[in-house]
Design a protein around this motif. Structure first.
Motif, PDB file in Angstrom:
ATOM      1  N   LYS A  96      79.355  43.017 -14.214  1.00 50.57           N
ATOM      2  CA  LYS A  96      79.562  42.334 -12.940  1.00 50.57           C
ATOM      3  C   LYS A  96      80.409  41.094 -13.164  1.00 50.57           C
ATOM      4  O   LYS A  96      80.239  40.390 -14.174  1.00 50.57           O
ATOM      5  CB  LYS A  96      78.224  41.928 -12.323  1.00 50.57           C
ATOM      6  N   VAL A  98      82.148  37.643 -10.982  1.00 47.91           N
ATOM      7  CA  VAL A  98      82.299  36.851  -9.766  1.00 47.91           C
ATOM      8  C   VAL A  98      83.697  36.250  -9.789  1.00 47.91           C
ATOM      9  O   VAL A  98      84.042  35.514 -10.720  1.00 47.91           O
ATOM     10  CB  VAL A  98      81.246  35.736  -9.684  1.00 47.91           C
ATOM     11  N   GLN A 106      83.681  36.578  -4.602  1.00 47.22           N
ATOM     12  CA  GLN A 106      83.204  37.950  -4.400  1.00 47.22           C
ATOM     13  C   GLN A 106      82.634  38.499  -5.690  1.00 47.22           C
ATOM     14  O   GLN A 106      83.067  38.129  -6.777  1.00 47.22           O
ATOM     15  CB  GLN A 106      84.347  38.852  -3.934  1.00 47.22           C
ATOM     16  N   ASN A 107      81.665  39.409  -5.529  1.00 47.14           N
ATOM     17  CA  ASN A 107      81.106  40.120  -6.668  1.00 47.14           C
ATOM     18  C   ASN A 107      81.809  41.457  -6.843  1.00 47.14           C
ATOM     19  O   ASN A 107      82.040  42.180  -5.857  1.00 47.14           O
ATOM     20  CB  ASN A 107      79.620  40.383  -6.448  1.00 47.14           C
ATOM     21  N   TYR A 108      82.134  41.772  -8.064  1.00 47.06           N
ATOM     22  CA  TYR A 108      82.716  43.074  -8.392  1.00 47.06           C
ATOM     23  C   TYR A 108      81.864  43.733  -9.477  1.00 47.06           C
ATOM     24  O   TYR A 108      81.320  43.046 -10.356  1.00 47.06           O
ATOM     25  CB  TYR A 108      84.158  42.921  -8.886  1.00 47.06           C
ATOM     26  N   TRP A 109      81.788  45.058  -9.394  1.00 44.78           N
ATOM     27  CA  TRP A 109      80.980  45.829 -10.349  1.00 44.78           C
ATOM     28  C   TRP A 109      81.831  46.881 -11.043  1.00 44.78           C
ATOM     29  O   TRP A 109      82.740  47.461 -10.434  1.00 44.78           O
ATOM     30  CB  TRP A 109      79.834  46.532  -9.624  1.00 44.78           C
TER      31      TRP A 109
END
Length: 119
Positions: A96, A98, A106-109
């Motif tokens: 993850k 940020v 935003q959060n990305y996975w």
């Protein structure tokens, strides 16, 4: 958009080691915290370890002393060195990140990488 690509998972015997990598690419302003989470079958996703952009780390109690998180800010890459692996570490591991600026983040996975600890 930011893409996260994980690598390094696999099958390992108990007591063994693995090193996971996660590289961020795309439209990046600044990557703040990066971390690793894991999800075992029929369990909730849980935090394994996280690291801020200035190197402050946080670990789940279950992995303290065995796992080490690190990052290369120039490469927007985070690593997870896993030693003394146990069968209960078996899970899909997700990266993850940020990303954003001082006003919007935003959060990305990542897509996840399987880690299986078994003899």
């Amino acid at each position: 958009q930011v893409q996260l690509v994980e690598s390094g998972g696999g099958l390992v015997q108990p007591g063994g080691s693995l090193r996971l990598s996660c590289a961020a690419s795309g439209s990046i302003f600044k990557i703040y915290t990066m971390g690793w989470y894991r999800q075992a079958p029929e369990k909730q996703r849980e935090l394994v370890a996280a690291i801020t952009s200035n190197g402050i780390t946080n670990y789940a109690d279950s992995v303290k002393g065995r796992f080490t998180i690190s990052r290369d800010n120039a490469k927007n890459t985070v690593y997870l060195q896993m030693n003394s692996l146990k069968p209960e570490d078996t899970a899909v591991y997700y990266c993850k990140a940020v990303e954003g600026n001082d006003h919007v983040r935003q959060n990305y996975w990542g897509q996840g990488t399987q880690v299986t600890v078994s003899s």
